[in-house]
Write an enzyme that holds these catalytic residues in place. Structure first.
Site, PDB file in Angstrom:
ATOM      1  N   ASP A  22      48.690  46.647  30.239  1.00 19.87           N
ATOM      2  CA  ASP A  22      48.482  46.424  31.661  1.00 19.87           C
ATOM      3  C   ASP A  22      48.106  47.763  32.302  1.00 19.87           C
ATOM      4  OD1 ASP A  22      48.653  45.919  34.393  1.00 19.87           O
ATOM      5  OD2 ASP A  22      50.446  44.690  34.223  1.00 19.87           O
ATOM      6  N   GLY A  41      32.934  45.508  27.248  1.00 27.67           N
ATOM      7  CA  GLY A  41      32.475  46.820  26.806  1.00 27.67           C
ATOM      8  C   GLY A  41      31.133  47.284  27.318  1.00 27.67           C
ATOM      9  N   GLY A  42      30.505  46.532  28.206  1.00 26.62           N
ATOM     10  CA  GLY A  42      29.204  46.953  28.718  1.00 26.62           C
ATOM     11  C   GLY A  42      29.266  48.288  29.426  1.00 26.62           C
ATOM     12  N   CYS A  46      32.634  42.515  40.902  1.00 28.49           N
ATOM     13  CA  CYS A  46      31.458  41.645  40.974  1.00 28.49           C
ATOM     14  C   CYS A  46      31.713  40.509  41.951  1.00 28.49           C
ATOM     15  CB  CYS A  46      31.075  41.115  39.593  1.00 28.49           C
ATOM     16  SG  CYS A  46      32.320  40.068  38.810  1.00 28.49           S
ATOM     17  N   ALA A  52      36.985  45.453  28.574  1.00 28.56           N
ATOM     18  CA  ALA A  52      36.278  44.381  27.860  1.00 28.56           C
ATOM     19  C   ALA A  52      35.294  43.661  28.787  1.00 28.56           C
ATOM     20  CB  ALA A  52      37.288  43.392  27.284  1.00 28.56           C
TER      21      ALA A  52
END
Length: 271
Positions: A140, A93-94, A206, A91
């Site tokens: 998980d 979803g990019g 990131c 998620a």
């Protein structure tokens, strides 16, 4: 018509539904100013009279709002249309939908997400973009091995402490970093266990923190004998217009500001 300037924003064209040329023409006719990037299906939004997330083209699934840095991990993974691929943390979803696009909506992408609420945005984006080669899992990632599945390629865009470009209110403690790093190591180990012989996994975050990036990869390389780090240093030559440098660990890459920070490493499982 007044053109509002926007904070750096990019759109990834969903080539499964429309060509970059056609979408660019449609948006240009509505007053949107776009600039080309190193990807022929990725545009930088230079100005727009409205929200880019509220256009008919967006609702039709013709494009996805995505930072250009986050397109790099799927490109480095480079899945084929015959691969069985796992996206361990999917998620919203990019990267998941980008993987499917690279695979021409063929093969299989198993998209896993732990957070049930975030699953809604993941499902919405998959359906909006007309993608049909994705199987969704809500669990998980550390428990995925119980399915006894092996994958050709895996993307682990690991949960991390983030970065100040994505979250200007970011306040991170050493404890936060240590917690994330431990979970990242465990998740990467699980991912490698689920790779076929010769399979490849791309690890990315990131976060700008070395403890969540180079240190995680070094730990894995020092504790396993069934893997090798693939050198992706030359890949940065294709990323024109993005601030990409070599990571502190040879063969890895880092995207640095003003682009959204990212770390990328690629590992192959040996026989």
């Amino acid at each position: 018509m007044t053109i509002a300037t926007v904070e750096t924003q990019y759109i990834r064209v969903n080539t499964l539904k429309i060509t970059p040329k056609e979408l660019k023409g449609r948006l240009k006719s509505k007053g949107v100013k776009l600039e080309d990037t190193f990807l022929d299906y990725m545009f930088k939004v230079k100005g727009t009279p409205f929200s880019m997330g509220a256009t008919p083209e967006y609702l039709f699934g013709y494009y996805y709002l995505q930072s250009i840095s986050s397109t790099i991990p799927p490109l480095v993974l480079n899945p084929s249309n015959t691969d069985v691929v796992l996206d361990m943390c999917s998620a919203p979803g990019g990267k998941t939908t980008h993987l499917s696009q690279l695979m021409n909506n063929k093969g299989v992408v198993v998209a896993n997400e732990l957070n049930r609420k975030r699953m809604r945005s993941l499902k919405s984006n998959i359906y909006r973009m007309g993608i049909t080669n994705i199987i969704l899992l809500n669990m998980d990632a550390l428990r995925l091995k119980k399915f006894n599945m092996l994958f050709d390629k895996i993307l682990l865009d690991a949960p991390c402490t983030g970065n100040p470009i994505k979250d200007k209110n970011r306040v991170v403690s050493k404890r936060d970093i240590r917690y994330c790093a431990l979970r990242q190591k465990n998740m990467l180990n699980v991912g490698i266990d689920m790779l076929k012989e010769g399979g490849e996994i791309v690890y990315s975050t990131c976060s700008p923190e070395i403890e969540e990036n180079e240190d995680v990869i070094e730990y894995i390389l020092n504790t396993r004998r069934d893997i090798e780090l693939l050198n992706i240093s030359e890949f940065k030559n294709d990323l024109k217009g993005i601030n990409v440098v070599d990571g502190e660990l040879d063969g890895t890459l880092k995207v640095v500001p003003p682009n959204e920070p990212f770390f990328i490493a690629k590992i192959r499982k040996l026989g």
